[in-house]
Design a protein around this motif. Sequence first.
Motif, PDB file in Angstrom:
ATOM      1  N   ARG A  10       0.857  -1.178   0.000  1.00 53.63           N
ATOM      2  CA  ARG A  10       0.000   0.000   0.000  1.00 53.63           C
ATOM      3  C   ARG A  10       0.892   1.226   0.000  1.00 53.63           C
ATOM      4  NH1 ARG A  10      -4.184  -0.576   4.761  1.00 53.63           N
ATOM      5  NH2 ARG A  10      -2.269  -1.088   5.874  1.00 53.63           N
ATOM      6  N   GLU A  32       3.793   0.226  -5.754  1.00 54.19           N
ATOM      7  CA  GLU A  32       3.060  -0.743  -4.926  1.00 54.19           C
ATOM      8  C   GLU A  32       2.589  -1.952  -5.718  1.00 54.19           C
ATOM      9  OE1 GLU A  32      -1.279   1.122  -4.373  1.00 54.19           O
ATOM     10  OE2 GLU A  32       0.333   2.543  -3.964  1.00 54.19           O
ATOM     11  N   ARG A  75      -9.449   6.901  -1.827  1.00 50.04           N
ATOM     12  CA  ARG A  75      -9.060   5.638  -1.196  1.00 50.04           C
ATOM     13  C   ARG A  75      -8.651   5.822   0.266  1.00 50.04           C
ATOM     14  NH1 ARG A  75      -5.701   2.733  -6.155  1.00 50.04           N
ATOM     15  NH2 ARG A  75      -6.925   3.670  -7.821  1.00 50.04           N
ATOM     16  N   ARG A 121     -10.240  -8.264   3.435  1.00 54.05           N
ATOM     17  CA  ARG A 121      -9.257  -7.684   4.348  1.00 54.05           C
ATOM     18  C   ARG A 121      -9.533  -8.231   5.743  1.00 54.05           C
ATOM     19  NH1 ARG A 121      -5.681  -3.934   3.560  1.00 54.05           N
ATOM     20  NH2 ARG A 121      -6.651  -3.199   1.646  1.00 54.05           N
TER      21      ARG A 121
END
Length: 836
Positions: free
Chosen positions: A74, A244, A397, A467
């Motif tokens: 990230r 990333e 985001r 997640r």
Amino acid sequence: MSVLRDYAAAVSQPTLSLASTAPRYDEVVDGDGALRPAWQGLASLALGLTREELERVDGEISRFLADDGVSYARAGDDLRPWQLDPMPFVLDAPGWARLDVGLAQRAELLNALLADLYGPQVVLHERIVPAAVILGHAGFLRAMARAGDENPPPDLLLSATDLGRDAAGEWHVLADRVQAPSGLGYAAENRRVISQVLPDLLDEGTLHRMDPYFAALRAALIAAAPEGASSPRIVVLSPGPLSETAFDQAFLANALGFPLVQGSDLVVRDGAVWMKPAGWPQRAPRERVDVILRRVDAEWCDPLELRSGSRLGVAGLAEAVRRGHVRVVNGLGAGVLENPALLPYLPAVCERLLGEQLRVPSVPAWWLGDPDARADALPRLTAGDPTLELRHIDDPRRRLDAADPELRARLVREPHRFAAVEQLALSQVPVWDARGAASALPVTLRGFAIRFGSTYRPLVGGLATVRTAPESAPVTKDVWVLKSDEAEADQGIVDVASLPTTRSDPTLAPRALSDLFWTGRYAERAEDLLRLVISTQAALDQPGAHRAGQAGESVRVLLAAIHTLAGTRASEPEAEFRSLLLDAARPGSAAHSIARLRDAMEGVRDQLSGDTWRVFSNIERAVRALRTAPHPHRTAESAGRMLASMLSLYGVTANMIRDPGWHMMEAGRYLERGLQLTTLLSSALSASRSPRTDREVLESLLLTAESVVTHRRRYRGAMRAADVAELLLLDRGNPRSLAFSLQTLRGHLAAMPASTGSSRAERLLDQLETELAEIEVLEMTAVVGGRRERLVDGLEGVRAQLEQLSDAIGDLHFEAGPPAVSMAELSLVELMGARA
């Protein structure tokens, strides 16, 4: 007991539910506790998956991903290993059909909206979308808004859409990813790994293969070239190996067969984009780029017109696009479509631009610049409603805390810069966890669509993500869409029209040549240091080595060589060896060289075989074993395993095409071999010692230089310093000698396009070979006052010449001149000097 049976029993009983208290649609089990239709076809095998079987599969997945070097980060975080759950995300053909139509329509709608926003702006003039939503968004690039009809507006060739199901099982669009959509490479890697660890389950499912989709994407990119490009040159523009999603970019470049480049590899000349040749700017570019598949956000793509401080883009790219000399995919300015404030207006936009109802609705959202929307959403945000999330339109985001006083003050001052987005109770899937069970966790699905021919075609599949915790790395799932009929064409693509076949010998940019040169150097540096550690450890293992005396002195000689190459961090040998193998922050250590080797190879990942990354995977396993085992014998064992991994790199690179990149990598390897050898010889042979100590030192030296067997075959009788020096310096038949290294280096430099036979690098090499051929070994190794000063001075001179040669290679084959500096970094004095 079957893991899926346990899971089904748990989620069908509220008191035992593994999910949150909010009702969720389960992707595997229906409300009655039975498997959903998509899973029923897999029931015979899926229900047989036990904990032991899933533990095995999970371990194999981790190993395969590590072997392929798959990573993700990230923004702002370090790279983390990619996470793939053993249990796939499965959809049947009827369940996919409606989603397929919706994804195609979504891509067409976004493309039509993009063309309108950078063209006639009908949706703004008719106030279907408030002007502030578009003009106040950082993704709207005024530099790309066309003034006339001479050039087409930006468009979309590839789009990604994040989707989720609500509690009723209805799909909603959570976000659109069109700026530089990522994930296709990860999706393909997930499928590759799962097909190896669960082949029986995969065969049972008769699902769509992904290969035809990549073929269609390749054909679409070639067809996107500007008119008149007979043999289009396509590149994938990457922010670099620290991105990333660097793996995803490299996978895509490899799968499509296009070079992976960085902004520094390209230059704009005469309104067109060109690949920089080796030795730029002394050599003019000759290879024009027609299509750029960008993975760099638009604002960073042109430091001249867009973001002045960017080092990721190409100065003048925007002008080349406006002239129609290069096609950028997706078009510069597409980022405006990722604005969450657009979501509430898309149904009306769809009716106006396409004359259709929006098939898959967006998640409920409110633009806070609208007073009515603000009146609806603000009380919920103020009250801390967990189902409503505040987002900045330029950075959707990032999670924002509506309770932050400073943020709430900004909301009052600049409400048009924020949107509120409803958070759905997303559907749940079973995820294998550390407890050896399946937990129910919310899932999102990223779908993809490409414009192939005259219409958009969604990927039949996608990338599913869960997640496990807010700060943890995402866990992904392979997405299976089952065929309704085994005879159904994969991806619904019967055949991709064959394209004219032409031979291409693509130019490698100076940056790539530099990375490959240092790949060779760091590989050799790591190998030689590992050999030295192993030889020193072997000397220490000899009887009496830890006591003062003859053997102790031979160990000190080898430790002195290590000190010259990597300094000293510990007085105790075992601690010193562990530091050399584990401390990547220690310059000269094996760990440091291996880390830098990986960095260099990441920059040219598209040039390398996938087997390359198994080298690092095996090294990491040896490092983990060493960290957890304090016993001294583990050091030598781990060093041996690391050396074996480094040697396997030879086998991988031996199969590379013999292009300038391979020649430059080998040139770096043999130049570094010469440097390491001169340092080792200087440390080992500088002084004369007792016959026994000399013999032990010479044996260790030959072992480190991998020349023990060669010496035994070449020489009879007692071991002499002069013979060893001759073998390692002058013997052209010995691959580890300096003469062999220089001879091989000559051949690799001669194969480079910029070499002329009389360049400075080649002249320096001529001089060095001539001087080496004139050496009289007996005279050079003669002992005066207990030392071989003439040998030491000669080796120091050779080392200095090799360093000069390295610099000359860089000046000739890599990018010459000062590095690029943004205008913002230049002082007024420097600017005036530049103008003068």
